[in-house]
Design a protein around this motif. Sequence first.
Motif, PDB file in Angstrom:
ATOM      1  N   ARG A  36       6.073   2.201   2.898  1.00 46.77           N
ATOM      2  CA  ARG A  36       5.054   1.263   2.104  1.00 46.77           C
ATOM      3  C   ARG A  36       5.127   0.981   0.888  1.00 46.77           C
ATOM      4  O   ARG A  36       5.528   1.786  -0.281  1.00 46.77           O
ATOM      5  CB  ARG A  36       3.594   2.217   2.333  1.00 46.77           C
ATOM      6  CG  ARG A  36       3.193   2.452   3.786  1.00 46.77           C
ATOM      7  CD  ARG A  36       2.003   3.308   3.788  1.00 46.77           C
ATOM      8  NE  ARG A  36       2.158   4.649   3.322  1.00 46.77           N
ATOM      9  CZ  ARG A  36       1.466   5.607   3.185  1.00 46.77           C
ATOM     10  NH1 ARG A  36       0.130   5.434   3.443  1.00 46.77           N
ATOM     11  NH2 ARG A  36       1.593   6.721   2.828  1.00 46.77           N
ATOM     12  N   ASP A  94       4.418  -8.392   1.507  1.00 46.15           N
ATOM     13  CA  ASP A  94       4.841  -8.327   2.788  1.00 46.15           C
ATOM     14  C   ASP A  94       6.387  -8.475   3.120  1.00 46.15           C
ATOM     15  O   ASP A  94       7.196  -7.766   3.350  1.00 46.15           O
ATOM     16  CB  ASP A  94       4.209  -8.892   3.934  1.00 46.15           C
ATOM     17  CG  ASP A  94       2.741  -8.230   4.241  1.00 46.15           C
ATOM     18  OD1 ASP A  94       2.599  -7.211   3.702  1.00 46.15           O
ATOM     19  OD2 ASP A  94       1.880  -9.186   4.911  1.00 46.15           O
ATOM     20  N   THR A 139       8.583  -5.882   1.224  1.00 46.38           N
ATOM     21  CA  THR A 139       8.397  -4.615   1.898  1.00 46.38           C
ATOM     22  C   THR A 139       9.495  -4.558   2.782  1.00 46.38           C
ATOM     23  O   THR A 139      10.162  -3.719   2.932  1.00 46.38           O
ATOM     24  CB  THR A 139       7.181  -4.315   2.547  1.00 46.38           C
ATOM     25  OG1 THR A 139       5.891  -4.225   1.553  1.00 46.38           O
ATOM     26  CG2 THR A 139       6.884  -3.184   3.280  1.00 46.38           C
ATOM     27  N   GLU A 140       9.428  -5.681   3.610  1.00 53.31           N
ATOM     28  CA  GLU A 140      10.663  -5.847   4.615  1.00 53.31           C
ATOM     29  C   GLU A 140      11.770  -5.873   4.252  1.00 53.31           C
ATOM     30  O   GLU A 140      12.949  -5.450   4.788  1.00 53.31           O
ATOM     31  CB  GLU A 140      10.304  -7.162   5.524  1.00 53.31           C
ATOM     32  CG  GLU A 140      11.414  -7.555   6.635  1.00 53.31           C
ATOM     33  CD  GLU A 140      11.277  -6.305   7.819  1.00 53.31           C
ATOM     34  OE1 GLU A 140      12.556  -6.253   7.980  1.00 53.31           O
ATOM     35  OE2 GLU A 140      10.259  -5.590   7.826  1.00 53.31           O
ATOM     36  N   GLY A 159      -0.990  -3.538   3.444  1.00 55.87           N
ATOM     37  CA  GLY A 159      -1.072  -3.548   4.767  1.00 55.87           C
ATOM     38  C   GLY A 159      -1.919  -2.433   5.268  1.00 55.87           C
ATOM     39  O   GLY A 159      -2.019  -2.556   6.597  1.00 55.87           O
ATOM     40  N   ASP A 193      -2.245  -6.571  -3.143  1.00 57.43           N
ATOM     41  CA  ASP A 193      -1.757  -7.997  -2.518  1.00 57.43           C
ATOM     42  C   ASP A 193      -2.253  -9.142  -3.225  1.00 57.43           C
ATOM     43  O   ASP A 193      -3.352  -9.993  -2.501  1.00 57.43           O
ATOM     44  CB  ASP A 193      -2.017  -8.019  -1.082  1.00 57.43           C
ATOM     45  CG  ASP A 193      -1.225  -9.098  -0.256  1.00 57.43           C
ATOM     46  OD1 ASP A 193      -0.310  -9.509  -0.879  1.00 57.43           O
ATOM     47  OD2 ASP A 193      -1.506  -9.256   0.873  1.00 57.43           O
TER      48      ASP A 193
END
Length: 514
Positions: free
Chosen positions: A159, A232, A235-236, A305, A320
Amino acid sequence: MAELKWGAGTHPGQIRAQNEDNLHVADGVFVVADGMGGHEAGEVASHIAVERIRQALETDGHLTAEQVVASITEANGDIFRAAIANPGQAGMGTTVTAIAVIEDPMAGRGAPNIDDNDPIDTDPDGNPRVTPVVPLEQPEALVLANVGDSRTYLFRHDRLRRVTVDHSYVQELVATGHITDDEARYHPRRNIITRALGIEPDVKVDWWTLPLIRGDRFVLCSDGLVDEVTDDEITETLRSHPDPQEAADRLIHLANAAGGRDNITVVVVDVLDGDDPPDPTQEIDLVPQWADDTVPTPFPPPVVGEPATLAELGGGEDADDATPGKRRRRRDRRANAAKQAAEAAAALEALSHPSDDDADGNTTGDESGESSDAKPGKARRPRLGRAIAIFVVVAALLAATVVLGAWARRGYYVDFDDDGDVTVFQGRRGGVLWIDPTVESGGPSRDDLDDASIDLVDEHPTFSSRTDAEAFVAGLDLADETHETDADALTDDDVDPDVTDESDTDETPATTEG
Protein backbone atom coordinates in the motif's frame (compact mmCIF):
# COMPACT_ATOMS: atom_id res chain seq x y z
CA MET A 1 24.83 2.19 8.86
CA ALA A 2 21.49 0.71 7.88
CA GLU A 3 21.51 -1.48 4.80
CA LEU A 4 19.70 0.32 2.00
CA LYS A 5 19.32 -0.09 -1.74
CA TRP A 6 18.26 2.72 -4.01
CA GLY A 7 17.67 3.85 -7.57
CA ALA A 8 17.33 7.38 -8.92
CA GLY A 9 16.85 9.39 -12.08
CA THR A 10 15.93 12.82 -13.40
CA HIS A 11 14.63 14.04 -16.76
CA PRO A 12 13.78 17.50 -18.18
CA GLY A 13 10.44 16.22 -19.48
CA GLN A 14 8.90 16.74 -22.91
CA ILE A 15 8.30 20.50 -22.82
CA ARG A 16 11.09 22.28 -21.01
CA ALA A 17 14.53 22.74 -22.53
CA GLN A 18 16.44 22.65 -19.25
CA ASN A 19 16.16 20.66 -16.05
CA GLU A 20 15.71 22.76 -12.89
CA ASP A 21 15.45 19.66 -10.67
CA ASN A 22 18.41 18.34 -8.71
CA LEU A 23 19.04 15.32 -6.52
CA HIS A 24 21.54 13.69 -4.19
CA VAL A 25 21.79 10.00 -3.31
CA ALA A 26 24.41 8.56 -0.99
CA ASP A 27 24.71 6.20 1.96
CA GLY A 28 22.03 7.35 4.30
CA VAL A 29 21.12 10.70 2.71
CA PHE A 30 18.63 11.22 -0.15
CA VAL A 31 17.45 14.61 -1.43
CA VAL A 32 15.18 15.87 -4.24
CA ALA A 33 14.95 19.60 -5.05
CA ASP A 34 12.69 21.27 -7.63
CA GLY A 35 13.96 24.75 -8.56
CA MET A 36 11.78 27.65 -9.66
CA GLY A 37 12.39 31.12 -10.99
CA GLY A 38 13.12 30.60 -14.69
CA HIS A 39 16.07 31.83 -16.78
CA GLU A 40 18.34 29.26 -15.09
CA ALA A 41 17.66 30.74 -11.65
CA GLY A 42 15.65 27.67 -10.61
CA GLU A 43 18.52 25.43 -11.61
CA VAL A 44 20.87 27.53 -9.49
CA ALA A 45 18.57 27.40 -6.46
CA SER A 46 18.12 23.62 -6.53
CA HIS A 47 21.87 23.14 -7.00
CA ILE A 48 22.67 25.37 -4.01
CA ALA A 49 20.18 23.48 -1.85
CA VAL A 50 21.48 20.02 -2.72
CA GLU A 51 25.13 21.02 -2.34
CA ARG A 52 24.60 22.70 1.03
CA ILE A 53 22.67 19.71 2.40
CA ARG A 54 25.27 17.28 1.04
CA GLN A 55 28.20 19.18 2.56
CA ALA A 56 26.48 19.68 5.91
CA LEU A 57 25.61 15.99 6.27
CA GLU A 58 28.94 14.50 5.18
CA THR A 59 30.17 12.92 8.40
CA ASP A 60 31.76 9.72 9.60
CA GLY A 61 29.50 9.58 12.65
CA HIS A 62 25.77 9.31 13.15
CA LEU A 63 23.56 12.16 12.08
CA THR A 64 20.81 13.68 14.19
CA ALA A 65 17.44 14.99 13.09
CA GLU A 66 18.49 18.46 14.18
CA GLN A 67 21.49 18.35 11.83
CA VAL A 68 19.30 17.41 8.88
CA VAL A 69 16.81 20.20 9.59
CA ALA A 70 19.65 22.69 10.15
CA SER A 71 21.20 21.81 6.78
CA ILE A 72 17.92 22.68 5.04
CA THR A 73 17.57 26.01 6.86
CA GLU A 74 21.20 26.83 5.99
CA ALA A 75 20.43 26.09 2.34
CA ASN A 76 17.50 28.49 2.56
CA GLY A 77 19.84 31.27 3.73
CA ASP A 78 22.37 30.53 0.99
CA ILE A 79 19.72 30.79 -1.75
CA PHE A 80 18.19 33.94 -0.28
CA ARG A 81 21.57 35.72 -0.13
CA ALA A 82 22.51 34.54 -3.63
CA ALA A 83 19.28 35.99 -5.04
CA ILE A 84 19.99 39.35 -3.41
CA ALA A 85 23.58 39.41 -4.67
CA ASN A 86 22.56 38.64 -8.26
CA PRO A 87 19.59 40.66 -9.57
CA GLY A 88 19.23 38.27 -12.48
CA GLN A 89 18.31 35.54 -10.00
CA ALA A 90 15.88 37.59 -7.92
CA GLY A 91 12.91 35.55 -6.76
CA MET A 92 14.55 32.18 -7.29
CA GLY A 93 13.72 29.36 -4.92
CA THR A 94 13.36 25.61 -4.67
CA THR A 95 11.30 22.95 -2.98
CA VAL A 96 13.07 20.12 -1.18
CA THR A 97 12.21 16.76 0.29
CA ALA A 98 14.77 14.53 1.99
CA ILE A 99 15.23 11.40 4.09
CA ALA A 100 18.31 10.47 6.08
CA VAL A 101 19.44 7.75 8.47
CA ILE A 102 19.95 9.21 11.93
CA GLU A 103 20.79 8.07 15.43
CA ASP A 104 17.65 6.68 17.06
CA PRO A 105 16.24 9.64 19.03
CA MET A 106 14.59 7.25 21.53
CA ALA A 107 17.76 5.31 22.37
CA GLY A 108 18.69 5.49 26.05
CA ARG A 109 15.53 7.35 27.08
CA GLY A 110 13.87 4.46 28.82
CA ALA A 111 14.39 3.31 32.42
CA PRO A 112 17.54 1.20 32.88
CA ASN A 113 16.97 -2.55 32.97
CA ILE A 114 18.34 -3.63 36.35
CA ASP A 115 17.50 -6.13 39.09
CA ASP A 116 18.25 -6.40 42.80
CA ASN A 117 21.67 -7.93 42.21
CA ASP A 118 22.96 -5.06 40.06
CA PRO A 119 25.50 -2.81 41.79
CA ILE A 120 24.17 0.67 42.50
CA ASP A 121 26.45 3.69 42.64
CA THR A 122 25.67 6.91 44.38
CA ASP A 123 25.95 10.44 43.08
CA PRO A 124 27.87 13.20 45.00
CA ASP A 125 24.73 13.82 47.08
CA GLY A 126 24.48 10.18 48.14
CA ASN A 127 21.51 9.35 45.94
CA PRO A 128 21.51 5.88 44.34
CA ARG A 129 22.06 5.81 40.61
CA VAL A 130 22.77 3.35 37.83
CA THR A 131 24.26 3.87 34.40
CA PRO A 132 22.29 2.26 31.57
CA VAL A 133 24.22 0.00 29.24
CA VAL A 134 25.03 1.67 25.91
CA PRO A 135 24.75 -0.72 22.95
CA LEU A 136 27.86 -1.29 20.85
CA GLU A 137 25.97 -0.26 17.73
CA GLN A 138 23.80 2.80 18.18
CA PRO A 139 20.19 2.17 17.09
CA GLU A 140 19.16 4.02 13.97
CA ALA A 141 16.01 5.61 12.62
CA LEU A 142 14.93 7.76 9.68
CA VAL A 143 14.19 11.46 9.53
CA LEU A 144 12.00 12.84 6.75
CA ALA A 145 11.84 16.56 5.90
CA ASN A 146 10.17 18.72 3.28
CA VAL A 147 9.53 22.29 2.20
CA GLY A 148 7.22 22.93 -0.78
CA ASP A 149 5.31 20.45 -2.91
CA SER A 150 7.97 17.84 -3.65
CA ARG A 151 6.77 14.66 -1.97
CA THR A 152 7.92 11.58 -0.06
CA TYR A 153 5.80 8.42 -0.21
CA LEU A 154 6.03 5.23 1.86
CA PHE A 155 5.17 1.88 0.25
CA ARG A 156 4.50 -0.77 2.91
CA HIS A 157 2.41 -3.94 2.90
CA ASP A 158 1.61 -3.36 -0.79
CA ARG A 159 0.00 0.00 0.00
CA LEU A 160 1.16 3.53 -0.83
CA ARG A 161 1.00 6.34 1.66
CA ARG A 162 2.03 9.98 1.27
CA VAL A 163 4.15 11.02 4.21
CA THR A 164 4.73 14.70 3.46
CA VAL A 165 2.12 17.45 3.25
CA ASP A 166 2.25 19.80 0.23
CA HIS A 167 2.87 23.45 0.98
CA SER A 168 0.62 24.72 -1.78
CA TYR A 169 -2.28 27.13 -2.13
CA VAL A 170 -4.83 24.49 -3.11
CA GLN A 171 -3.68 22.18 -0.30
CA GLU A 172 -4.45 24.94 2.20
CA LEU A 173 -7.87 25.40 0.59
CA VAL A 174 -8.50 21.66 0.94
CA ALA A 175 -7.29 21.63 4.54
CA THR A 176 -9.58 24.55 5.48
CA GLY A 177 -12.57 23.00 3.70
CA HIS A 178 -12.88 25.59 0.95
CA ILE A 179 -12.58 23.04 -1.86
CA THR A 180 -12.62 19.27 -2.20
CA ASP A 181 -9.76 17.06 -3.35
CA ASP A 182 -11.45 16.63 -6.73
CA GLU A 183 -11.76 20.39 -7.16
CA ALA A 184 -8.10 20.81 -6.22
CA ARG A 185 -7.07 18.70 -9.22
CA TYR A 186 -8.41 21.33 -11.64
CA HIS A 187 -8.04 24.50 -9.60
CA PRO A 188 -6.62 27.37 -11.72
CA ARG A 189 -4.09 28.21 -8.99
CA ARG A 190 -2.96 24.69 -8.26
CA ASN A 191 0.57 25.65 -9.36
CA ILE A 192 1.13 28.16 -6.52
CA ILE A 193 3.23 26.98 -3.60
CA THR A 194 3.11 28.68 -0.21
CA ARG A 195 6.53 27.73 1.12
CA ALA A 196 9.92 27.26 -0.53
CA LEU A 197 13.63 27.66 0.14
CA GLY A 198 15.13 31.05 -0.73
CA ILE A 199 11.97 33.16 -0.75
CA GLU A 200 12.38 34.55 2.77
CA PRO A 201 15.36 34.85 5.15
CA ASP A 202 13.90 32.09 7.36
CA VAL A 203 11.89 29.01 6.52
CA LYS A 204 9.85 26.52 8.49
CA VAL A 205 10.83 22.91 7.82
CA ASP A 206 8.34 20.07 8.36
CA TRP A 207 10.05 16.93 9.64
CA TRP A 208 9.19 13.51 11.02
CA THR A 209 11.07 10.56 12.49
CA LEU A 210 10.30 6.94 11.61
CA PRO A 211 11.79 3.62 12.66
CA LEU A 212 13.74 1.62 10.13
CA ILE A 213 11.35 -1.14 9.07
CA ARG A 214 12.63 -4.00 6.94
CA GLY A 215 10.81 -4.07 3.59
CA ASP A 216 9.78 -0.40 3.57
CA ARG A 217 10.16 1.41 0.25
CA PHE A 218 10.33 5.21 0.04
CA VAL A 219 9.72 7.32 -3.05
CA LEU A 220 11.01 10.90 -3.19
CA CYS A 221 9.86 12.90 -6.20
CA SER A 222 9.29 16.34 -7.68
CA ASP A 223 5.80 17.39 -8.73
CA GLY A 224 6.69 16.56 -12.32
CA LEU A 225 5.90 12.94 -11.42
CA VAL A 226 2.71 13.31 -9.36
CA ASP A 227 1.17 15.82 -11.77
CA GLU A 228 1.30 13.23 -14.55
CA VAL A 229 1.11 9.86 -12.77
CA THR A 230 -1.65 8.95 -10.32
CA ASP A 231 -1.00 7.35 -6.95
CA ASP A 232 -2.60 4.14 -8.20
CA GLU A 233 -0.13 4.01 -11.09
CA ILE A 234 2.76 4.65 -8.70
CA THR A 235 1.53 1.82 -6.49
CA GLU A 236 1.32 -0.61 -9.40
CA THR A 237 4.83 0.33 -10.57
CA LEU A 238 6.34 -0.20 -7.11
CA ARG A 239 4.51 -3.50 -6.82
CA SER A 240 5.66 -4.84 -10.19
CA HIS A 241 9.29 -3.60 -10.13
CA PRO A 242 11.19 -4.95 -7.11
CA ASP A 243 14.48 -3.38 -8.22
CA PRO A 244 14.53 0.28 -7.10
CA GLN A 245 16.41 1.54 -10.18
CA GLU A 246 13.95 -0.17 -12.51
CA ALA A 247 11.07 1.30 -10.52
CA ALA A 248 12.53 4.83 -10.72
CA ASP A 249 13.14 4.52 -14.47
CA ARG A 250 9.61 3.21 -15.04
CA LEU A 251 8.01 6.08 -13.11
CA ILE A 252 9.97 8.65 -15.15
CA HIS A 253 8.88 6.89 -18.34
CA LEU A 254 5.22 7.02 -17.28
CA ALA A 255 5.45 10.74 -16.52
CA ASN A 256 6.95 11.47 -19.93
CA ALA A 257 4.38 9.29 -21.66
CA ALA A 258 1.59 11.22 -19.92
CA GLY A 259 2.88 14.53 -21.28
CA GLY A 260 6.05 15.33 -19.36
CA ARG A 261 5.03 18.98 -18.89
CA ASP A 262 7.56 19.54 -16.11
CA ASN A 263 10.96 18.28 -15.00
CA ILE A 264 10.75 14.82 -13.44
CA THR A 265 12.94 13.49 -10.61
CA VAL A 266 12.43 10.22 -8.74
CA VAL A 267 14.42 8.49 -5.98
CA VAL A 268 13.37 5.03 -4.74
CA VAL A 269 14.95 3.77 -1.49
CA ASP A 270 14.49 0.22 -0.12
CA VAL A 271 15.17 -0.65 3.53
CA LEU A 272 16.84 -4.07 3.52
CA ASP A 273 17.61 -4.40 7.22
CA GLY A 274 15.69 -3.10 10.21
CA ASP A 275 12.88 -3.87 12.61
CA ASP A 276 10.26 -6.46 11.79
CA PRO A 277 7.33 -5.08 9.81
CA PRO A 278 4.27 -4.25 11.92
CA ASP A 279 0.95 -5.99 11.54
CA PRO A 280 -0.58 -5.19 8.11
CA THR A 281 -3.71 -3.83 9.81
CA GLN A 282 -1.72 -1.34 11.87
CA GLU A 283 -1.76 2.14 10.46
CA ILE A 284 1.15 4.56 10.41
CA ASP A 285 0.79 7.42 12.86
CA LEU A 286 3.06 10.24 11.75
CA VAL A 287 3.47 13.33 13.88
CA PRO A 288 5.38 16.23 12.32
CA GLN A 289 8.01 17.60 14.68
CA TRP A 290 7.64 21.32 14.02
CA ALA A 291 10.97 22.88 14.93
CA ASP A 292 9.37 26.01 16.40
CA ASP A 293 6.12 24.65 17.83
CA THR A 294 5.68 23.24 21.31
CA VAL A 295 2.68 21.10 20.41
CA PRO A 296 3.06 18.96 17.27
CA THR A 297 0.08 18.59 14.93
CA PRO A 298 -0.69 15.14 13.47
CA PHE A 299 -0.96 14.87 9.68
CA PRO A 300 -1.16 11.16 8.76
CA PRO A 301 -2.56 10.93 5.20
CA PRO A 302 -4.77 7.87 4.60
CA VAL A 303 -3.73 4.77 2.69
CA VAL A 304 -4.36 4.94 -1.05
CA GLY A 305 -7.29 2.83 -2.15
CA GLU A 306 -8.81 2.41 1.30
CA PRO A 307 -11.46 4.57 3.00
CA ALA A 308 -9.93 6.80 5.63
CA THR A 309 -11.47 6.77 9.08
CA LEU A 310 -11.52 9.82 11.30
CA ALA A 311 -8.82 8.27 13.49
CA GLU A 312 -6.61 7.66 10.45
CA LEU A 313 -7.02 11.20 9.21
CA GLY A 314 -5.95 12.77 12.48
CA GLY A 315 -6.59 16.24 11.07
CA GLY A 316 -4.80 15.55 7.79
CA GLU A 317 -6.09 15.15 4.25
CA ASP A 318 -6.46 12.54 1.54
CA ALA A 319 -3.21 11.52 -0.10
CA ASP A 320 -4.78 10.94 -3.49
CA ASP A 321 -4.65 14.49 -4.82
CA ALA A 322 -2.86 13.71 -8.07
CA THR A 323 -3.49 16.50 -10.59
CA PRO A 324 -3.31 16.66 -14.38
CA GLY A 325 -0.20 18.02 -15.98
CA LYS A 326 0.54 21.60 -15.04
CA ARG A 327 1.10 24.37 -17.47
CA ARG A 328 4.08 26.62 -17.06
CA ARG A 329 4.39 27.51 -13.43
CA ARG A 330 4.52 31.19 -12.59
CA ARG A 331 5.62 30.59 -9.02
CA ASP A 332 8.48 33.05 -8.64
CA ARG A 333 7.76 35.96 -6.33
CA ARG A 334 4.31 34.60 -5.48
CA ALA A 335 4.90 32.44 -2.43
CA ASN A 336 4.36 35.19 0.10
CA ALA A 337 1.30 36.64 -1.65
CA ALA A 338 -0.30 33.20 -2.02
CA LYS A 339 0.26 32.42 1.64
CA GLN A 340 -1.34 35.67 2.70
CA ALA A 341 -4.31 35.04 0.41
CA ALA A 342 -4.81 31.57 1.88
CA GLU A 343 -4.61 32.89 5.42
CA ALA A 344 -7.18 35.59 4.59
CA ALA A 345 -9.50 32.99 3.06
CA ALA A 346 -9.11 30.78 6.13
CA ALA A 347 -9.95 33.72 8.39
CA LEU A 348 -13.05 34.49 6.33
CA GLU A 349 -14.15 30.86 6.49
CA ALA A 350 -13.68 30.80 10.26
CA LEU A 351 -15.84 33.91 10.59
CA SER A 352 -18.57 32.57 8.32
CA HIS A 353 -18.69 29.21 10.20
CA PRO A 354 -18.58 30.23 13.88
CA SER A 355 -18.19 27.91 16.82
CA ASP A 356 -21.25 26.27 18.31
CA ASP A 357 -20.50 27.95 21.67
CA ASP A 358 -22.26 31.19 22.51
CA ALA A 359 -20.85 34.06 24.50
CA ASP A 360 -21.61 32.39 27.83
CA GLY A 361 -20.02 29.10 26.83
CA ASN A 362 -23.33 27.33 26.29
CA THR A 363 -23.38 24.76 23.49
CA THR A 364 -26.17 25.08 20.93
CA GLY A 365 -28.56 22.21 20.84
CA ASP A 366 -29.89 22.38 17.25
CA GLU A 367 -29.05 23.71 13.81
CA SER A 368 -30.83 26.98 14.44
CA GLY A 369 -28.08 27.92 16.84
CA GLU A 370 -30.49 28.32 19.79
CA SER A 371 -29.10 27.00 23.04
CA SER A 372 -31.26 25.01 25.40
CA ASP A 373 -29.80 27.03 28.29
CA ALA A 374 -28.99 30.39 26.75
CA LYS A 375 -31.45 33.24 26.45
CA PRO A 376 -32.49 34.35 22.92
CA GLY A 377 -31.02 37.81 23.40
CA LYS A 378 -27.62 36.41 24.26
CA ALA A 379 -27.64 34.18 21.20
CA ARG A 380 -28.37 37.02 18.78
CA ARG A 381 -25.69 39.48 19.89
CA PRO A 382 -22.68 37.28 18.95
CA ARG A 383 -24.22 36.65 15.52
CA LEU A 384 -24.55 40.38 14.88
CA GLY A 385 -20.93 40.90 15.85
CA ARG A 386 -19.84 38.07 13.58
CA ALA A 387 -21.88 39.51 10.70
CA ILE A 388 -20.17 42.88 11.12
CA ALA A 389 -16.77 41.19 11.25
CA ILE A 390 -17.54 39.25 8.06
CA PHE A 391 -18.60 42.44 6.29
CA VAL A 392 -15.39 44.20 7.32
CA VAL A 393 -13.23 41.30 6.14
CA VAL A 394 -15.07 41.04 2.80
CA ALA A 395 -14.78 44.80 2.23
CA ALA A 396 -11.06 44.69 3.02
CA LEU A 397 -10.54 41.78 0.64
CA LEU A 398 -12.41 43.55 -2.16
CA ALA A 399 -10.38 46.73 -1.66
CA ALA A 400 -7.16 44.74 -1.62
CA THR A 401 -8.21 42.96 -4.82
CA VAL A 402 -8.84 46.27 -6.61
CA VAL A 403 -5.48 47.70 -5.50
CA LEU A 404 -3.68 44.50 -6.41
CA GLY A 405 -5.30 44.44 -9.86
CA ALA A 406 -4.33 48.04 -10.60
CA TRP A 407 -0.76 47.42 -9.49
CA ALA A 408 -0.49 44.16 -11.44
CA ARG A 409 -1.67 45.87 -14.67
CA ARG A 410 0.64 48.86 -14.31
CA GLY A 411 3.40 49.39 -16.86
CA TYR A 412 4.57 47.65 -20.03
CA TYR A 413 7.51 45.46 -20.96
CA VAL A 414 8.94 43.88 -24.10
CA ASP A 415 9.83 40.19 -24.35
CA PHE A 416 9.75 37.25 -26.74
CA ASP A 417 6.52 35.26 -26.60
CA ASP A 418 6.30 31.46 -26.72
CA ASP A 419 6.61 31.54 -30.55
CA GLY A 420 9.77 33.67 -30.42
CA ASP A 421 8.12 36.90 -31.62
CA VAL A 422 8.87 40.27 -30.07
CA THR A 423 5.78 41.25 -28.06
CA VAL A 424 4.65 44.23 -26.00
CA PHE A 425 3.02 43.06 -22.75
CA GLN A 426 1.04 45.07 -20.25
CA GLY A 427 1.39 44.18 -16.57
CA ARG A 428 4.00 42.67 -14.30
CA ARG A 429 6.37 40.22 -15.88
CA GLY A 430 5.57 36.72 -14.59
CA GLY A 431 2.14 37.81 -13.41
CA VAL A 432 0.81 38.42 -9.93
CA LEU A 433 -1.30 35.61 -8.46
CA TRP A 434 -4.10 35.03 -11.01
CA ILE A 435 -3.45 38.27 -12.92
CA ASP A 436 -1.25 37.51 -15.93
CA PRO A 437 0.21 40.12 -18.30
CA THR A 438 -1.71 40.72 -21.54
CA VAL A 439 -0.42 40.98 -25.09
CA GLU A 440 -0.79 44.50 -26.48
CA SER A 441 1.08 44.36 -29.81
CA GLY A 442 3.62 42.28 -31.68
CA GLY A 443 6.80 42.69 -33.65
CA PRO A 444 9.43 40.79 -35.62
CA SER A 445 10.57 37.31 -34.69
CA ARG A 446 13.84 36.50 -32.96
CA ASP A 447 15.25 35.02 -36.17
CA ASP A 448 14.76 38.33 -38.00
CA LEU A 449 16.73 40.41 -35.48
CA ASP A 450 20.45 41.00 -35.26
CA ASP A 451 22.36 39.90 -32.17
CA ALA A 452 22.39 43.34 -30.54
CA SER A 453 18.61 43.65 -30.80
CA ILE A 454 18.11 40.14 -29.43
CA ASP A 455 20.21 41.05 -26.39
CA LEU A 456 18.13 44.18 -25.85
CA VAL A 457 14.86 42.21 -25.87
CA ASP A 458 16.33 39.52 -23.60
CA GLU A 459 16.87 42.21 -20.97
CA HIS A 460 13.06 42.60 -20.79
CA PRO A 461 12.98 46.42 -20.84
CA THR A 462 10.06 48.10 -19.08
CA PHE A 463 8.16 51.26 -20.06
CA SER A 464 5.61 53.52 -18.49
CA SER A 465 3.49 53.74 -21.64
CA ARG A 466 2.51 51.56 -24.55
CA THR A 467 3.74 54.21 -27.00
CA ASP A 468 7.25 54.06 -25.58
CA ALA A 469 7.26 50.26 -25.70
CA GLU A 470 6.12 50.17 -29.34
CA ALA A 471 8.69 52.83 -30.24
CA PHE A 472 11.37 50.58 -28.77
CA VAL A 473 10.15 47.63 -30.87
CA ALA A 474 10.07 49.80 -34.01
CA GLY A 475 13.69 50.79 -33.42
CA LEU A 476 15.02 47.22 -33.34
CA ASP A 477 17.44 46.33 -36.15
CA LEU A 478 16.78 43.44 -38.48
CA ALA A 479 19.57 41.01 -39.21
CA ASP A 480 19.53 41.56 -43.04
CA GLU A 481 18.70 45.26 -43.03
CA THR A 482 21.15 47.76 -44.59
CA HIS A 483 20.87 51.36 -43.50
CA GLU A 484 21.39 54.01 -46.16
CA THR A 485 20.39 57.64 -46.38
CA ASP A 486 18.09 59.02 -49.04
CA ALA A 487 21.04 60.75 -50.66
CA ASP A 488 23.02 57.51 -50.84
CA ALA A 489 20.10 55.69 -52.35
CA LEU A 490 19.77 58.27 -55.17
CA THR A 491 21.93 57.43 -58.21
CA ASP A 492 22.59 59.23 -61.46
CA ASP A 493 20.29 56.82 -63.22
CA ASP A 494 17.42 58.18 -61.15
CA VAL A 495 17.82 61.72 -62.61
CA ASP A 496 15.80 62.61 -65.73
CA PRO A 497 18.19 64.51 -68.06
CA ASP A 498 15.27 66.32 -69.73
CA VAL A 499 14.16 67.88 -66.46
CA THR A 500 16.06 70.86 -65.16
CA ASP A 501 15.65 72.83 -62.00
CA GLU A 502 13.92 76.13 -62.60
CA SER A 503 16.44 77.72 -60.32
CA ASP A 504 19.22 77.03 -62.87
CA THR A 505 17.69 79.28 -65.58
CA ASP A 506 18.06 83.03 -65.89
CA GLU A 507 14.60 83.46 -67.24
CA THR A 508 12.10 85.18 -65.07
CA PRO A 509 8.39 84.86 -65.51
CA ALA A 510 6.69 87.73 -67.36
CA THR A 511 4.52 89.97 -65.35
CA THR A 512 1.47 91.80 -66.55
CA GLU A 513 0.54 95.08 -65.12
CA GLY A 514 -3.06 96.04 -65.11
